[in-house]
Scaffold this motif. Sequence first.
Motif, PDB file in Angstrom:
ATOM      1  N   SER A   1      38.785  25.383  44.639  1.00 39.67           N
ATOM      2  CA  SER A   1      37.851  24.747  43.715  1.00 39.67           C
ATOM      3  C   SER A   1      36.499  25.442  43.758  1.00 39.67           C
ATOM      4  CB  SER A   1      37.709  23.269  44.080  1.00 39.67           C
ATOM      5  OG  SER A   1      36.803  22.633  43.214  1.00 39.67           O
ATOM      6  N   GLY A   2      35.997  25.846  42.584  1.00 39.74           N
ATOM      7  CA  GLY A   2      34.684  26.454  42.496  1.00 39.74           C
ATOM      8  C   GLY A   2      34.611  27.911  42.900  1.00 39.74           C
ATOM      9  N   THR A   3      35.762  28.532  43.115  1.00 35.11           N
ATOM     10  CA  THR A   3      35.763  29.944  43.505  1.00 35.11           C
ATOM     11  C   THR A   3      36.609  30.760  42.536  1.00 35.11           C
ATOM     12  OG1 THR A   3      37.739  29.835  44.917  1.00 35.11           O
ATOM     13  CG2 THR A   3      35.623  29.217  45.923  1.00 35.11           C
ATOM     14  N   GLU A   4      36.512  32.072  42.660  1.00 32.98           N
ATOM     15  CA  GLU A   4      37.317  32.941  41.824  1.00 32.98           C
ATOM     16  C   GLU A   4      38.733  33.075  42.408  1.00 32.98           C
ATOM     17  OE1 GLU A   4      33.805  35.877  40.070  1.00 32.98           O
ATOM     18  OE2 GLU A   4      35.393  36.675  41.351  1.00 32.98           O
ATOM     19  N   ARG A   5      39.655  33.429  41.545  1.00 38.35           N
ATOM     20  CA  ARG A   5      41.028  33.644  41.986  1.00 38.35           C
ATOM     21  C   ARG A   5      41.059  34.853  42.925  1.00 38.35           C
ATOM     22  NH1 ARG A   5      45.498  32.824  37.443  1.00 38.35           N
ATOM     23  NH2 ARG A   5      44.186  30.968  37.312  1.00 38.35           N
ATOM     24  N   GLU A   6      41.771  34.714  44.039  1.00 38.25           N
ATOM     25  CA  GLU A   6      41.807  35.798  45.012  1.00 38.25           C
ATOM     26  C   GLU A   6      43.232  36.184  45.378  1.00 38.25           C
ATOM     27  OE1 GLU A   6      39.914  34.699  48.686  1.00 38.25           O
ATOM     28  OE2 GLU A   6      41.498  33.290  49.239  1.00 38.25           O
ATOM     29  N   PHE A   7      43.374  37.434  45.752  1.00 34.31           N
ATOM     30  CA  PHE A   7      44.669  37.979  46.132  1.00 34.31           C
ATOM     31  C   PHE A   7      45.151  37.391  47.452  1.00 34.31           C
ATOM     32  CE2 PHE A   7      48.008  40.939  46.716  1.00 34.31           C
ATOM     33  CZ  PHE A   7      47.949  41.398  48.021  1.00 34.31           C
ATOM     34  N   VAL A   8      46.452  37.116  47.531  1.00 40.60           N
ATOM     35  CA  VAL A   8      47.064  36.630  48.764  1.00 40.60           C
ATOM     36  C   VAL A   8      48.100  37.638  49.279  1.00 40.60           C
ATOM     37  CG1 VAL A   8      48.482  34.830  49.812  1.00 40.60           C
ATOM     38  CG2 VAL A   8      46.728  34.219  48.124  1.00 40.60           C
ATOM     39  N   ALA A   9      49.083  37.957  48.439  1.00 32.99           N
ATOM     40  CA  ALA A   9      50.151  38.863  48.865  1.00 32.99           C
ATOM     41  C   ALA A   9      50.840  39.452  47.646  1.00 32.99           C
ATOM     42  CB  ALA A   9      51.173  38.129  49.730  1.00 32.99           C
ATOM     43  N   ALA A  10      51.407  40.638  47.815  1.00 34.94           N
ATOM     44  CA  ALA A  10      52.129  41.296  46.735  1.00 34.94           C
ATOM     45  C   ALA A  10      53.370  41.988  47.281  1.00 34.94           C
ATOM     46  CB  ALA A  10      51.234  42.315  46.027  1.00 34.94           C
ATOM     47  N   ILE A  11      54.347  42.149  46.400  1.00 33.12           N
ATOM     48  CA  ILE A  11      55.559  42.880  46.756  1.00 33.12           C
ATOM     49  C   ILE A  11      55.956  43.739  45.564  1.00 33.12           C
ATOM     50  CG2 ILE A  11      57.051  40.932  46.086  1.00 33.12           C
ATOM     51  CD1 ILE A  11      58.951  41.821  48.382  1.00 33.12           C
ATOM     52  N   THR A  12      56.156  45.020  45.795  1.00 30.65           N
ATOM     53  CA  THR A  12      56.511  45.915  44.702  1.00 30.65           C
ATOM     54  C   THR A  12      57.994  45.788  44.360  1.00 30.65           C
ATOM     55  OG1 THR A  12      57.116  47.755  46.139  1.00 30.65           O
ATOM     56  CG2 THR A  12      54.778  47.547  45.537  1.00 30.65           C
ATOM     57  N   TRP A  13      58.392  46.466  43.303  1.00 26.60           N
ATOM     58  CA  TRP A  13      59.804  46.420  42.887  1.00 26.60           C
ATOM     59  C   TRP A  13      60.703  46.973  43.992  1.00 26.60           C
ATOM     60  CZ3 TRP A  13      62.796  50.778  42.722  1.00 26.60           C
ATOM     61  CH2 TRP A  13      62.116  51.996  42.798  1.00 26.60           C
ATOM     62  N   SER A  14      60.148  47.891  44.812  1.00 28.72           N
ATOM     63  CA  SER A  14      60.937  48.511  45.866  1.00 28.72           C
ATOM     64  C   SER A  14      60.853  47.745  47.191  1.00 28.72           C
ATOM     65  CB  SER A  14      60.467  49.944  46.084  1.00 28.72           C
ATOM     66  OG  SER A  14      59.107  49.958  46.467  1.00 28.72           O
ATOM     67  N   GLY A  15      60.074  46.667  47.216  1.00 35.04           N
ATOM     68  CA  GLY A  15      60.025  45.836  48.414  1.00 35.04           C
ATOM     69  C   GLY A  15      58.857  46.082  49.342  1.00 35.04           C
ATOM     70  N   THR A  16      57.967  46.988  48.982  1.00 33.85           N
ATOM     71  CA  THR A  16      56.771  47.200  49.804  1.00 33.85           C
ATOM     72  C   THR A  16      55.850  45.996  49.677  1.00 33.85           C
ATOM     73  OG1 THR A  16      56.944  49.578  49.442  1.00 33.85           O
ATOM     74  CG2 THR A  16      54.851  48.744  50.274  1.00 33.85           C
ATOM     75  N   THR A  17      55.323  45.533  50.804  1.00 31.35           N
ATOM     76  CA  THR A  17      54.492  44.327  50.792  1.00 31.35           C
ATOM     77  C   THR A  17      53.046  44.629  51.168  1.00 31.35           C
ATOM     78  OG1 THR A  17      55.139  43.824  53.065  1.00 31.35           O
ATOM     79  CG2 THR A  17      56.446  42.812  51.305  1.00 31.35           C
ATOM     80  N   TYR A  18      52.158  43.805  50.647  1.00 25.43           N
ATOM     81  CA  TYR A  18      50.734  43.911  50.916  1.00 25.43           C
ATOM     82  C   TYR A  18      50.193  42.502  51.120  1.00 25.43           C
ATOM     83  CZ  TYR A  18      51.390  48.519  48.802  1.00 25.43           C
ATOM     84  OH  TYR A  18      51.843  49.781  48.509  1.00 25.43           O
ATOM     85  N   TYR A  19      49.214  42.358  52.017  1.00 26.06           N
ATOM     86  CA  TYR A  19      48.642  41.055  52.320  1.00 26.06           C
ATOM     87  C   TYR A  19      47.130  41.127  52.400  1.00 26.06           C
ATOM     88  CZ  TYR A  19      53.407  39.833  53.687  1.00 26.06           C
ATOM     89  OH  TYR A  19      54.762  39.602  53.690  1.00 26.06           O
TER      90      TYR A  19
ATOM     91  N   THR B   1      46.243  44.515  44.295  1.00 28.50           N
ATOM     92  CA  THR B   1      45.497  43.348  44.760  1.00 28.50           C
ATOM     93  C   THR B   1      44.503  42.833  43.723  1.00 28.50           C
ATOM     94  OG1 THR B   1      43.830  44.745  45.815  1.00 28.50           O
ATOM     95  CG2 THR B   1      45.715  44.061  47.162  1.00 28.50           C
ATOM     96  N   SER B   2      44.531  43.399  42.530  1.00 29.36           N
ATOM     97  CA  SER B   2      43.590  43.019  41.475  1.00 29.36           C
ATOM     98  C   SER B   2      44.236  42.076  40.466  1.00 29.36           C
ATOM     99  CB  SER B   2      43.097  44.270  40.749  1.00 29.36           C
ATOM    100  OG  SER B   2      42.345  43.912  39.607  1.00 29.36           O
ATOM    101  N   THR B   3      43.514  41.024  40.081  1.00 27.06           N
ATOM    102  CA  THR B   3      44.028  40.102  39.067  1.00 27.06           C
ATOM    103  C   THR B   3      44.263  40.817  37.743  1.00 27.06           C
ATOM    104  OG1 THR B   3      41.778  39.466  38.459  1.00 27.06           O
ATOM    105  CG2 THR B   3      42.907  38.071  40.073  1.00 27.06           C
TER     106      THR B   3
END
Length: 127
Positions: free
Chosen positions: A41-59, A109-111
Motif C-alpha cells: 500500500s502506497g508504494t510502487e510495484r517491485e520485483f520479487v522473482a523471475a524465471i526465464t523460458w529456459s528455467g534460469t531464476t532471479y530474485y 527485473t523491470s515492470t
Amino acid sequence: QVQTVESGGGLVQAGGSLRLSCAASGRTFSTYSMAWFRQASGTEREFVAAITWSGTTYYADSVKGRFTISRENADSILNLRMNNLKPEDTAVYYCASSQYGGNSYLLLTSTRTYNFRGQGTQVTVSS
C-alpha cells in the motif's frame, strides 16, 4: 498474449509459509519469461522473482533464500513458494509474463518488460 489468474494469498504469521500460484492461458506459456512482482500500500510495484523460458531464476535481494519461483509448463502454472515470511512481505502479489527471451537481469527485473493481466493476490503477514 498470456492471461493470468493469481491465487494462494492469505493471512499468515511471521515465520510462516505460503505458496502462490498463477494459472496462465495460452499455448505459448513455455516460451515466456514469467515473474512475480508485489505492491504494498502506497508504494510502487517491485520485483520479487523471475524465471526465464529456459528455467534460469532471479530474485530480489530481500527474498533471496526465502522464496522459490518455479514453473510447470505442461499445466501453464507459475508458482512462488514463500518461507519465513516477514511483515514487510505484506503486499498484493502479481504474476507477469513477457516474450523477452534473454537473460538480462536489468530487463527481467523491470515492470516495463512485462504484461500484467491478473488482479493479484493479497499476502498479509502479521507480526
